[in-house]
Design a protein around this motif. Structure first.
Motif, PDB file in Angstrom:
ATOM      1  N   HIS A   1      -3.478   5.700  -6.345  1.00  0.00           N
ATOM      2  CA  HIS A   1      -4.052   6.513  -5.302  1.00  0.00           C
ATOM      3  C   HIS A   1      -5.185   5.775  -4.563  1.00  0.00           C
ATOM      4  O   HIS A   1      -5.423   5.802  -3.319  1.00  0.00           O
ATOM      5  N   ALA A   2      -6.252   5.054  -5.207  1.00  0.00           N
ATOM      6  CA  ALA A   2      -7.379   4.312  -4.465  1.00  0.00           C
ATOM      7  C   ALA A   2      -6.632   3.091  -3.501  1.00  0.00           C
ATOM      8  O   ALA A   2      -7.087   3.023  -2.730  1.00  0.00           O
ATOM      9  N   ALA A   3      -5.734   2.414  -4.219  1.00  0.00           N
ATOM     10  CA  ALA A   3      -4.903   1.607  -3.352  1.00  0.00           C
ATOM     11  C   ALA A   3      -4.358   2.023  -2.049  1.00  0.00           C
ATOM     12  O   ALA A   3      -4.414   1.232  -0.867  1.00  0.00           O
ATOM     13  N   GLN A   4      -4.003   3.232  -2.093  1.00  0.00           N
ATOM     14  CA  GLN A   4      -3.387   3.753  -0.996  1.00  0.00           C
ATOM     15  C   GLN A   4      -4.490   4.454  -0.013  1.00  0.00           C
ATOM     16  O   GLN A   4      -4.368   4.287   1.231  1.00  0.00           O
ATOM     17  N   GLN A   5      -5.383   4.940  -0.572  1.00  0.00           N
ATOM     18  CA  GLN A   5      -6.412   5.431   0.189  1.00  0.00           C
ATOM     19  C   GLN A   5      -7.242   4.592   1.014  1.00  0.00           C
ATOM     20  O   GLN A   5      -7.941   4.849   2.070  1.00  0.00           O
ATOM     21  N   LEU A   6      -7.227   3.336   0.413  1.00  0.00           N
ATOM     22  CA  LEU A   6      -7.907   2.237   1.275  1.00  0.00           C
ATOM     23  C   LEU A   6      -7.660   2.139   2.747  1.00  0.00           C
ATOM     24  O   LEU A   6      -8.561   1.995   3.376  1.00  0.00           O
ATOM     25  N   PHE A   7      -6.348   2.275   3.074  1.00  0.00           N
ATOM     26  CA  PHE A   7      -6.024   2.274   4.537  1.00  0.00           C
ATOM     27  C   PHE A   7      -6.560   3.323   5.315  1.00  0.00           C
ATOM     28  O   PHE A   7      -6.332   3.550   6.601  1.00  0.00           O
ATOM     29  N   GLU A   8      -7.179   4.322   4.578  1.00  0.00           N
ATOM     30  CA  GLU A   8      -7.656   5.480   5.241  1.00  0.00           C
ATOM     31  C   GLU A   8      -9.160   5.251   5.909  1.00  0.00           C
ATOM     32  O   GLU A   8      -9.726   5.727   6.788  1.00  0.00           O
ATOM     33  N   ALA A   9      -9.454   3.933   5.425  1.00  0.00           N
ATOM     34  CA  ALA A   9     -10.958   3.555   5.797  1.00  0.00           C
ATOM     35  C   ALA A   9     -10.964   2.783   7.210  1.00  0.00           C
ATOM     36  O   ALA A   9     -11.975   2.294   7.656  1.00  0.00           O
TER      37      ALA A   9
END
Length: 405
Positions: A344-352
């Motif tokens: 989840h964290a690795a995927q959420q990175l691209f929301e930044a």
């Protein structure tokens, strides 16, 4: 017995751990760019050898650093936060040092201890491609006078390209399960970098080929995964992977901050004057930081559980079996939860950030690829089923195998 931490634990352990952040920084220099070019981290392993951390779990009275498993897995996570391939490639080395620490110091293990004290690193491999089921071993020793010859091929030989010696699971000439430990530079041994996974690309997890390799009789030892030591180290090998994942998520959090501060722009409709002041970007970075914090806490607590089982085995405590089972269960449950949190964290990175965040120059997709590769090592769905069977029915068969769980 372990030397108590508050007496003369010395200074060697404390100094090595104090220097760990700088070591990790050196090892991680240009790691993202090297991953793009697939440059194996030989220089990083030269730095690691010089650190003395290969002796982290060897007792002080044997010439080691006397560190705990909490120390060990924090070391792995710290290295992985800068270069996950190096941290991952140490998995067999630290498995072997744990076996030596907890086993009778016979001639075979004494030889390996002497090699460790001389600064040697260990790799190896157990699995083979092309068998009908995972875990089957077809590579067999052939008698050659008082010694043996070995021909065959292994795969997933993680870290062996950077090692001095390799531990390999083979069959003896009677069909029994044994292990051998031989120099990787011996005539007839060929390490091949043919690992083609999408992630953890520089762990040297490819093949090793044996062409009529001489194996001395004193380089062969029995192999029993279901012993207390085998079961404990089975859990240790799994938590090693989770600790690597914890380090990767630390790197995800660091890359999120770095990108937002150095490259980020607020989206068109944002009222914020900069990316770092955008509330939604702050939320994303905060979410990733919280995931990293939770993963670190899970790994640290799991390490404490395995410290208890390791101490019980070494002390021959009556409750050692129960503590080893507790360690296997804790590790299985940790893997299940960390797998979800980390991906989840690795995927959420691209929301930044926007589309520019996907530029190859940043190579930020490596984090998800690395994590997905790590959590593909073992069947998490089956692991969840086994954990559920234990909680519902008290079933412990797979938890006591000393293999996947």
């Amino acid at each position: 017995m372990n030397t108590p931490r508050d007496l003369h634990l010395p200074d060697r352990l404390q100094e090595a751990l104090a220097e760990l952040p700088d070591l990790a920084q050196r090892i991680g220099t240009d790691a993202a760019a090297r991953e793009v070019r697939r440059v194996l981290p030989y220089e990083a392993f030269a730095h690691f050898r010089a650190s003395g951390l290969g002796l982290l779990r060897i007792p002080v009275e044997w010439g080691g650093l006397g560190g705990s498993l909490v120390d060990l897995f924090e070391t792995i996570s710290t290295l992985a936060a800068h270069e996950s391939n190096v941290a991952h490639a140490l998995r067999i080395h630290y498995d072997l040092t744990e076996v030596i620490r907890l086993s009778p110091l016979d001639a075979f293990h004494r030889t390996q201890l002497d090699r460790l004290l001389e600064g040697a690193l260990f790799g190896g491999g157990s699995t083979e491609r092309g068998t009908s089921r995972p875990g089957e071993v077809t590579t067999t020793l052939q008698r050659d006078g008082a010694d043996y010859r070995l021909s065959g091929r292994k795969y997933y030989t993680t870290g062996t390209a950077f090692a001095d010696y390799g531990r390999f699971n083979v069959n003896d000439d009677a069909g029994g399960n044994v292990q051998i430990i031989i120099p990787v530079t011996r005539e007839g041994v060929k390490v091949i970098d043919d690992w083609d996974g999408m992630g953890q690309r520089m762990t040297a997890s490819g093949s090793i080929v044996f062409e009529h390799v001489q194996v001395r009789a004193d380089e062969v030892a029995s192999r029993v995964s279901s012993s207390l030591v085998g079961r404990h180290t089975g859990a240790l090998r799994q938590l090693h992977l989770v600790a690597v994942a914890a380090g990767i998520v630390r790197n995800v959090a660091a890359d999120a901050r770095r990108y937002v501060v150095n490259h980020g722009r607020p989206v068109l409709h944002s009222p914020a004057p900069s990316a770092r002041e955008d509330h939604f970007i702050q939320q994303v970075v905060g979410d990733i930081a919280a995931h990293s914090h939770a993963i670190d806490a899970l790994v640290r607590e799991n390490a404490r559980v395995l410290d208890r089982s390791a101490d019980a085995i070494r002390d021959e405590a009556e409750n050692a079996d129960a503590l080893v089972l507790e360690g296997a269960l804790a590790t299985a449950q940790t893997q299940l939860v960390v797998g979800k949190l980390a991906l989840h964290a690795a995927q959420q990175l691209f929301e930044a950030g926007g589309a520019s965040m996907t530029a190859r120059a940043h190579n930020l997709d490596r984090h998800w690829r690395n994590l997905r590769t790590i959590f593909s090592h073992n069947p998490l769905l089956h692991k969840a089923r086994v954990v559920g069977d234990y909680h519902l029915n008290g079933e412990t068969q797979h938890l006591k195998e000393g293999r996947v769980f």
